[in-house]
Design a protein around this motif. Structure first.
Motif, PDB file in Angstrom:
ATOM      1  N   GLY A 193      61.573  51.017 -66.405  1.00  0.00           N
ATOM      2  CA  GLY A 193      61.059  52.238 -65.794  1.00  0.00           C
ATOM      3  C   GLY A 193      61.575  53.515 -66.417  1.00  0.00           C
ATOM      4  O   GLY A 193      61.202  54.615 -65.994  1.00  0.00           O
ATOM      5  N   ALA A 194      62.454  53.399 -67.418  1.00  0.00           N
ATOM      6  CA  ALA A 194      63.055  54.596 -68.011  1.00  0.00           C
ATOM      7  C   ALA A 194      62.011  55.551 -68.590  1.00  0.00           C
ATOM      8  O   ALA A 194      62.189  56.767 -68.565  1.00  0.00           O
ATOM      9  N   ARG A 195      60.913  54.989 -69.092  1.00  0.00           N
ATOM     10  CA  ARG A 195      59.884  55.841 -69.695  1.00  0.00           C
ATOM     11  C   ARG A 195      58.818  56.264 -68.702  1.00  0.00           C
ATOM     12  O   ARG A 195      57.828  56.880 -69.071  1.00  0.00           O
ATOM     13  N   GLY A 196      59.009  55.928 -67.426  1.00  0.00           N
ATOM     14  CA  GLY A 196      58.048  56.339 -66.417  1.00  0.00           C
ATOM     15  C   GLY A 196      56.881  55.375 -66.300  1.00  0.00           C
ATOM     16  O   GLY A 196      56.911  54.257 -66.807  1.00  0.00           O
ATOM     17  N   ALA A 197      55.846  55.833 -65.611  1.00  0.00           N
ATOM     18  CA  ALA A 197      54.614  55.048 -65.450  1.00  0.00           C
ATOM     19  C   ALA A 197      53.575  55.600 -66.405  1.00  0.00           C
ATOM     20  O   ALA A 197      53.391  56.819 -66.496  1.00  0.00           O
ATOM     21  N   TYR A 199      49.848  56.359 -67.871  1.00  0.00           N
ATOM     22  CA  TYR A 199      48.438  56.532 -67.517  1.00  0.00           C
ATOM     23  C   TYR A 199      47.682  56.765 -68.820  1.00  0.00           C
ATOM     24  O   TYR A 199      47.897  57.789 -69.493  1.00  0.00           O
ATOM     25  N   GLN A 200      46.862  55.835 -69.204  1.00  0.00           N
ATOM     26  CA  GLN A 200      46.087  55.904 -70.449  1.00  0.00           C
ATOM     27  C   GLN A 200      46.959  56.297 -71.643  1.00  0.00           C
ATOM     28  O   GLN A 200      46.557  57.072 -72.509  1.00  0.00           O
ATOM     29  N   GLY A 201      48.198  55.778 -71.636  1.00  0.00           N
ATOM     30  CA  GLY A 201      49.052  55.922 -72.800  1.00  0.00           C
ATOM     31  C   GLY A 201      50.080  57.035 -72.748  1.00  0.00           C
ATOM     32  O   GLY A 201      50.908  57.153 -73.656  1.00  0.00           O
ATOM     33  N   PHE A 202      50.069  57.882 -71.717  1.00  0.00           N
ATOM     34  CA  PHE A 202      51.103  58.921 -71.624  1.00  0.00           C
ATOM     35  C   PHE A 202      51.864  58.798 -70.297  1.00  0.00           C
ATOM     36  O   PHE A 202      51.295  58.378 -69.292  1.00  0.00           O
ATOM     37  N   PRO A 203      53.147  59.160 -70.287  1.00  0.00           N
ATOM     38  CA  PRO A 203      54.002  58.864 -69.141  1.00  0.00           C
ATOM     39  C   PRO A 203      53.937  59.914 -68.032  1.00  0.00           C
ATOM     40  O   PRO A 203      53.741  61.111 -68.271  1.00  0.00           O
ATOM     41  N   ILE A 204      54.125  59.417 -66.812  1.00  0.00           N
ATOM     42  CA  ILE A 204      54.322  60.249 -65.628  1.00  0.00           C
ATOM     43  C   ILE A 204      55.666  59.852 -65.023  1.00  0.00           C
ATOM     44  O   ILE A 204      55.917  58.670 -64.787  1.00  0.00           O
ATOM     45  N   HIS A 205      56.512  60.840 -64.780  1.00  0.00           N
ATOM     46  CA  HIS A 205      57.835  60.602 -64.203  1.00  0.00           C
ATOM     47  C   HIS A 205      57.891  61.225 -62.808  1.00  0.00           C
ATOM     48  O   HIS A 205      57.458  62.363 -62.613  1.00  0.00           O
ATOM     49  N   SER A 206      58.439  60.500 -61.845  1.00  0.00           N
ATOM     50  CA  SER A 206      58.562  60.998 -60.467  1.00  0.00           C
ATOM     51  C   SER A 206      60.026  61.169 -60.098  1.00  0.00           C
ATOM     52  O   SER A 206      60.833  60.251 -60.282  1.00  0.00           O
TER      53      SER A 206
END
Length: 266
Positions: A193-197, A199-206
């Motif tokens: 999970g270090a790189r986030g989730a 979405y179509q190849g780019f990360p989202i961090h919460s």
């Protein structure tokens, strides 16, 4: 004639701000608040503004039947919001939804139901005008700088992650960005999970921490430069102009739309 409004979740932080906003606008009339644990008590007394002569009701369907509202505003939970929208549409009450957590499939199902009943509605991941502009600016930037990451930050009581705003931003970026996986092709997460989730190849961090309200930055990178587009809601009053706009716009709609941006220019 004033627009008759019920607020579902009127005891909560967003719901109580909505009540206060409605009370200040002569074009709007609060007819009841809905809370599953409160019945026949004054909404104003519960939220700390003094009696306003408007009751809480503990059953949404009864509120829809007994108080004849034009609009239902919902700030509740991801677990209950879909059923609330379905009830409102069946009773021909226009929903204005600020609760996040609905899936794309849920939204499409509710849009079909609204079309069937020929009634308008608004589902908005974010009601802050600045946040809507942030999403629009991010979409503009993504045409020229497709390497992007989203960092969204909210209070630690938020139930869903990523936020609805982050997902909506990602969807808008994806409309203009050719899908590709960012980062080194051999990149390895040492902690899951270090790189986030992605979405179509780019990360989202919460990020979830006490002291935060609602914040998001969209960071773009290209050779020799970065661009950061950021929005901060310092307190919940930042959402109220958008909620007010949505209530007044929704009575003129004949379909259910996703995103406040869909009605800002109408």
């Amino acid at each position: 004639m004033a627009i008759r409004v019920i607020v579902v979740g009127a005891k909560g932080k967003m719901g109580s701000e909505t009540v206060k906003m409605i009370q200040k606008d002569d074009e709007l009339q609060l007819v009841c608040g809905v809370d599953s644990k409160l019945n026949n008590v004054d909404v104003g007394e519960v939220i700390g503004i003094g009696p306003i002569g408007v009751p809480f009701v503990n059953d949404l369907e009864r509120a829809l039947l007994d108080f004849n509202p034009d609009v239902m505003v919902d700030f509740t939970t991801p677990q209950s919001v879909k059923q609330h929208v379905q009830l409102a549409i069946h009773h021909r009450v226009r929903p204005v939804i600020g609760t996040t957590g609905l899936t794309q499939a849920d939204i499409e199902e509710l849009q079909a139901l609204a079309d069937q009943h020929k009634i308008g509605g608004i589902i908005a991941p974010n009601f802050a005008i600045g946040a809507i502009l942030m999403m629009k600016f991010a979409q503009m930037a993504a045409r020229y700088m497709p390497e992007v990451e989203i960092i969204e930050m909210h209070h630690d009581q938020k139930l869903d992650a990523p936020s609805g705003t982050a997902i909506k931003t990602a969807e808008m970026i994806a409309e203009v960005r050719e899908e590709h996986r960012q980062g080194h092709p051999e990149e390895k997460e040492e902690l899951q999970g270090a790189r986030g989730a992605f979405y179509q190849g780019f990360p989202i961090h919460s990020v979830r921490l006490p002291g935060l309200v609602a914040h998001q930055q969209v960071i773009f990178g290209s050779e020799g430069q970065t661009l950061t587009i950021r929005h901060d809601s310092i307190n919940r009053t930042s959402f109220m102009p958008g909620v007010n706009m949505a209530i007044k716009k929704v009575v003129k709609l004949e379909c259910l739309v996703y995103g406040l941006d869909k009605v800002m220019n109408e």
